[in-house]
Structure formats: C-alpha cells, structure tokens
Motif scaffolding. Structure first.
Motif, PDB file in Angstrom:
ATOM      1  N   MET A   1       0.222   9.473 -18.836  1.00  9.16           N
ATOM      2  CA  MET A   1       1.503   8.996 -18.324  1.00  9.16           C
ATOM      3  C   MET A   1       1.935   7.756 -19.125  1.00  9.16           C
ATOM      4  N   ASN A   2       3.149   7.774 -19.720  1.00  8.91           N
ATOM      5  CA  ASN A   2       3.564   6.614 -20.508  1.00  8.91           C
ATOM      6  C   ASN A   2       4.134   5.499 -19.621  1.00  8.91           C
ATOM      7  N   ARG A   3       4.376   4.342 -20.248  1.00  9.32           N
ATOM      8  CA  ARG A   3       4.836   3.155 -19.520  1.00  9.32           C
ATOM      9  C   ARG A   3       6.127   3.431 -18.745  1.00  9.32           C
ATOM     10  N   HIS A   4       7.017   4.190 -19.341  1.00 11.71           N
ATOM     11  CA  HIS A   4       8.315   4.458 -18.733  1.00 11.71           C
ATOM     12  C   HIS A   4       8.157   5.146 -17.375  1.00 11.71           C
ATOM     13  N   PHE A   5       7.271   6.117 -17.301  1.00  8.80           N
ATOM     14  CA  PHE A   5       7.072   6.846 -16.038  1.00  8.80           C
ATOM     15  C   PHE A   5       6.167   6.085 -15.074  1.00  8.80           C
ATOM     16  N   LYS A   6       5.235   5.309 -15.627  1.00 10.63           N
ATOM     17  CA  LYS A   6       4.302   4.570 -14.767  1.00 10.63           C
ATOM     18  C   LYS A   6       5.026   3.619 -13.822  1.00 10.63           C
ATOM     19  N   LYS A   7       6.053   2.927 -14.332  1.00  8.85           N
ATOM     20  CA  LYS A   7       6.742   1.954 -13.474  1.00  8.85           C
ATOM     21  C   LYS A   7       7.394   2.643 -12.279  1.00  8.85           C
ATOM     22  N   TYR A   8       7.942   3.847 -12.495  1.00 11.23           N
ATOM     23  CA  TYR A   8       8.552   4.589 -11.385  1.00 11.23           C
ATOM     24  C   TYR A   8       7.481   5.155 -10.450  1.00 11.23           C
ATOM     25  N   TYR A   9       6.397   5.650 -11.040  1.00  8.96           N
ATOM     26  CA  TYR A   9       5.308   6.214 -10.236  1.00  8.96           C
ATOM     27  C   TYR A   9       4.760   5.154  -9.267  1.00  8.96           C
ATOM     28  N   PHE A  10       4.442   3.973  -9.803  1.00  9.01           N
ATOM     29  CA  PHE A  10       3.856   2.928  -8.956  1.00  9.01           C
ATOM     30  C   PHE A  10       4.869   2.350  -7.971  1.00  9.01           C
ATOM     31  N   TYR A  11       6.143   2.342  -8.347  1.00 10.54           N
ATOM     32  CA  TYR A  11       7.178   1.847  -7.427  1.00 10.54           C
ATOM     33  C   TYR A  11       7.268   2.748  -6.196  1.00 10.54           C
ATOM     34  N   PHE A  12       7.368   4.061  -6.431  1.00 10.32           N
ATOM     35  CA  PHE A  12       7.518   4.984  -5.296  1.00 10.32           C
ATOM     36  C   PHE A  12       6.206   5.131  -4.518  1.00 10.32           C
ATOM     37  N   LEU A  13       5.081   4.975  -5.209  1.00 10.67           N
ATOM     38  CA  LEU A  13       3.794   4.953  -4.501  1.00 10.67           C
ATOM     39  C   LEU A  13       3.748   3.755  -3.550  1.00 10.67           C
ATOM     40  N   ALA A  14       4.191   2.588  -4.023  1.00 12.29           N
ATOM     41  CA  ALA A  14       4.204   1.379  -3.194  1.00 12.29           C
ATOM     42  C   ALA A  14       5.119   1.558  -1.986  1.00 12.29           C
ATOM     43  N   ARG A  15       6.282   2.181  -2.194  1.00 14.09           N
ATOM     44  CA  ARG A  15       7.209   2.429  -1.074  1.00 14.09           C
ATOM     45  C   ARG A  15       6.543   3.305  -0.017  1.00 14.09           C
ATOM     46  N   LEU A  16       5.796   4.316  -0.479  1.00 10.12           N
ATOM     47  CA  LEU A  16       5.081   5.211   0.431  1.00 10.12           C
ATOM     48  C   LEU A  16       3.999   4.454   1.201  1.00 10.12           C
ATOM     49  N   LEU A  17       3.259   3.609   0.498  1.00  6.84           N
ATOM     50  CA  LEU A  17       2.210   2.806   1.135  1.00  6.84           C
ATOM     51  C   LEU A  17       2.800   1.841   2.171  1.00  6.84           C
ATOM     52  N   ASP A  18       3.992   1.304   1.867  1.00  7.16           N
ATOM     53  CA  ASP A  18       4.689   0.454   2.844  1.00  7.16           C
ATOM     54  C   ASP A  18       4.956   1.212   4.136  1.00  7.16           C
ATOM     55  N   LEU A  19       5.392   2.470   3.997  1.00  8.14           N
ATOM     56  CA  LEU A  19       5.710   3.290   5.171  1.00  8.14           C
ATOM     57  C   LEU A  19       4.511   3.457   6.093  1.00  8.14           C
ATOM     58  N   PHE A  20       3.329   3.523   5.472  1.00  3.16           N
ATOM     59  CA  PHE A  20       2.099   3.713   6.264  1.00  3.16           C
ATOM     60  C   PHE A  20       1.416   2.386   6.597  1.00  3.16           C
ATOM     61  N   GLY A  21       2.087   1.274   6.315  1.00  2.88           N
ATOM     62  CA  GLY A  21       1.539  -0.043   6.676  1.00  2.88           C
ATOM     63  C   GLY A  21       0.347  -0.470   5.834  1.00  2.88           C
ATOM     64  N   GLN A  22       0.181   0.143   4.648  1.00  2.00           N
ATOM     65  CA  GLN A  22      -0.937  -0.200   3.746  1.00  2.00           C
ATOM     66  C   GLN A  22      -0.484  -1.310   2.775  1.00  2.00           C
ATOM     67  N   TYR A  23      -0.287  -2.515   3.331  1.00  2.00           N
ATOM     68  CA  TYR A  23       0.397  -3.563   2.560  1.00  2.00           C
ATOM     69  C   TYR A  23      -0.451  -4.166   1.446  1.00  2.00           C
ATOM     70  N   ASP A  24      -1.765  -4.244   1.611  1.00  2.00           N
ATOM     71  CA  ASP A  24      -2.609  -4.723   0.511  1.00  2.00           C
ATOM     72  C   ASP A  24      -2.487  -3.781  -0.689  1.00  2.00           C
ATOM     73  N   LYS A  25      -2.473  -2.479  -0.385  1.00  7.21           N
ATOM     74  CA  LYS A  25      -2.379  -1.484  -1.454  1.00  7.21           C
ATOM     75  C   LYS A  25      -0.974  -1.437  -2.057  1.00  7.21           C
ATOM     76  N   SER A  26       0.050  -1.573  -1.212  1.00  7.40           N
ATOM     77  CA  SER A  26       1.427  -1.546  -1.752  1.00  7.40           C
ATOM     78  C   SER A  26       1.682  -2.792  -2.596  1.00  7.40           C
ATOM     79  N   PHE A  27       1.121  -3.935  -2.186  1.00  6.21           N
ATOM     80  CA  PHE A  27       1.251  -5.173  -2.963  1.00  6.21           C
ATOM     81  C   PHE A  27       0.655  -4.971  -4.359  1.00  6.21           C
ATOM     82  N   ALA A  28      -0.529  -4.361  -4.412  1.00  4.45           N
ATOM     83  CA  ALA A  28      -1.186  -4.094  -5.704  1.00  4.45           C
ATOM     84  C   ALA A  28      -0.384  -3.109  -6.544  1.00  4.45           C
ATOM     85  N   SER A  29       0.263  -2.158  -5.882  1.00 13.12           N
ATOM     86  CA  SER A  29       1.047  -1.149  -6.597  1.00 13.12           C
ATOM     87  C   SER A  29       2.347  -1.747  -7.150  1.00 13.12           C
TER      88      SER A  29
END
Length: 307
Positions: A1-29
């Motif tokens: 996965m190149n840098r261009h896609f990684k930023k979007y991947y981790f952004y939407f992963l963090a949003r998903l983690l926020d939904l489930f209240g996994q804030y330590d993990k979303s902060f890292a993402s």
C-alpha cells in the motif's frame, strides 16, 4: 500500500475505531495519518478529540523549530498536564516552554540533519509516543505585549528577513529589505523590524519614530509585538507563522524550491484561509528585487488602498 492510500486507510480505520469507543487505538491511527499528511481534512480535530477520550498514556512529540512550536501551542496550553518530548534545533526551547508554564519531560537538541536523524531513531524506540497535535490558528495571541506602540494612527508593517541557523538560506537579502523600508517610509507606514541584533545590524537603518526594532534576546517578547502589525512581510520563518496564526495578513518570500512539508504545513493552509500571499524567488538579482518589490507594494495597495 503506497503513502497516498495509507493516509485514507488509517483515517477511515480511526473513524471506525471511534465509533466503537476504541480511543487509544483511534488516536494511534490518526497519528499515522498525520505522518503522511499533517492537515488532511479534519484529522487534527479528530486526533485531539481521540486524545481527550483516550487513556492519555502517550508521550506527545514536538519536533522542529519555533515555528513548529507555535502550531503545537494552542493544544499544549490547553493540555499542560500531558507528557511532552521536544526535539529541536532552537537553543532557547527550555526558556520558551518554562516561560509559558509548560513542563517538558525530555529534551533532545540537534544542530544538523545527521544529529536530527539520530534523535528520530531514538524516538522510534520510545515505548509509546505520538506526534503532538497541531492547530492552524490561535483564538488570541498567547504572548502578552510588553510594550505599546505610540501614534497608532499609521498602518504598521512588520518585516522579518532572517531565519534559523539551520535554515540560513531562507534569509532575504539586505538590499531588498533596504529598498522595501525606503518605499514604506515614503508611503507613510510605521515599521517593526523583527530579528536578532546581528541580522538587523546588516540593514544599517537607524531607529526612528516610524521604525521600531524588535530584537530582544527573549523571542517571546518579539513574538508579542506581532499583534501590533496590520500586515507582516517576511521570510519562511517563525514570524510569518505567528502573524498567520493570529490572522494578520502575511506576505512570504521564499525560494522557488520544492518542499512538501513547508508547503503543506506552513503555506497552503494559510493561503486557503486567505491569510497569506507568497512570492517565490530564484536568486534575488537586481531585476528580481524590482519584481518582488512590485509584488509586495501591489498587495499593500490592494489591502490598504495605498497610492
């Protein structure tokens, strides 16, 4: 996965983690997103929100010069109890943070790129540390002005030609500054000259009623003067960042070279918010000094209806 896609991947992963209240993990993402694109969409706001809901166990890294410090400062001043690591080439860092009542857990100082890369390797081994959040604007200047400006009927133009020792190539030539001051004087502006005593001694302009010198050894005192300006003209350095962050119109003159970090972090966000104008120079020949001067005076004319 190149840098261009990684930023979007981790952004939407963090949003998903926020939904489930996994804030330590979303902060890292969100932190991973910022590694690829500092101000992608609303990532900094979400990063701050995730930190506030997290366990707050992470060290927060502040890296770079005093211009970087300024973007971190809105967050840091609201979160003084957080744990901070500073890696910088700015020798006065300890005095700067101490004056603002901010406790820093660890300092690392470097004077060249090799030392900086070595420190980065050390920081990678930290058990749990992430980049400190950045904010584009201050709600108001965090620095209380220690002096008032008399005769404020005149417009005040700030000028800063210098740069840090590590970025000395960013310095604007003396001849351009002298020509600029001469023109501004003739047009009836009041001028604040920012810089070190050494930088300003090269200009050889005596202090008068319409020229104020801001060259205190304590940079906080100099930064406190920026809010007196109606507009600031400067190199790619801390004073242009300070002006933009308190929403003072800024004209930046920087080399016409590619620098993604500079542009994405310190230039484009302020251009987008209509706080900044940029003149990219090549070598500041006599001809280019004329072009640059024309560019600056044209913007002043538009801003203040000068003639």
């Amino acid at each position: 996965m190149n840098r261009h896609f990684k930023k979007y991947y981790f952004y939407f992963l963090a949003r998903l983690l926020d939904l489930f209240g996994q804030y330590d993990k979303s902060f890292a993402s969100y932190a991973k997103v910022i590694q690829f694109r500092t101000f992608l969409w609303d990532v900094q706001n979400r990063y701050i929100a995730a930190y506030q809901k997290s366990s707050k166990n992470a060290y927060l890294e502040i890296q770079g010069g005093i211009g970087d410090f300024l973007q971190h400062l809105p967050f840091v001043l609201k979160n003084k109890s957080a744990h901070y690591i500073v890696a910088t080439h700015f020798e006065g860092a300890q005095l700067f943070f101490k004056a603002l009542g901010i406790k820093i857990d660890k300092y690392y100082f470097y004077s060249n790129k090799k030392e900086y890369l070595s420190i980065r390797q050390i920081l990678k081994k930290e058990q749990y540390s992430q980049s400190c959040p950045r904010v584009l604007f201050f709600q108001k200047s965090p620095f209380v002005s220690y002096k008032k400006i008399r005769n404020k009927q005149k417009r005040v133009i700030g000028i800063h030609r210098g740069a840090s020792a590590l970025g000395s190539s960013k310095t604007i030539p003396t001849t351009f500054i002298q020509d600029l001051i001469k023109q501004l004087n003739q047009m009836g502006y009041k001028i604040i000259l920012f810089g070190t005593k050494r930088e300003l001694s090269d200009i050889k302009i005596s202090k008068g009623k319409d020229i104020i010198i801001a060259c205190d050894k304590n940079i906080i005192k100099n930064l406190s003067f920026v809010h007196h300006c109606d507009l600031l003209i400067g190199s790619d350095s801390v004073f242009k960042t300070m002006a933009s962050m308190i929403k003072i119109p800024t004209i930046v003159l920087h080399q016409n070279t590619r620098n993604n970090f500079r542009d994405r972090v310190f230039i484009k966000p302020y251009l987008k918010n209509h706080m900044m104008h940029v003149y990219k120079y090549n070598n500041f020949s006599k001809q280019e000094i004329k072009f640059a001067l024309h560019y600056v005076l044209n913007i002043l004319s538009i801003k203040f209806n000068s003639h």
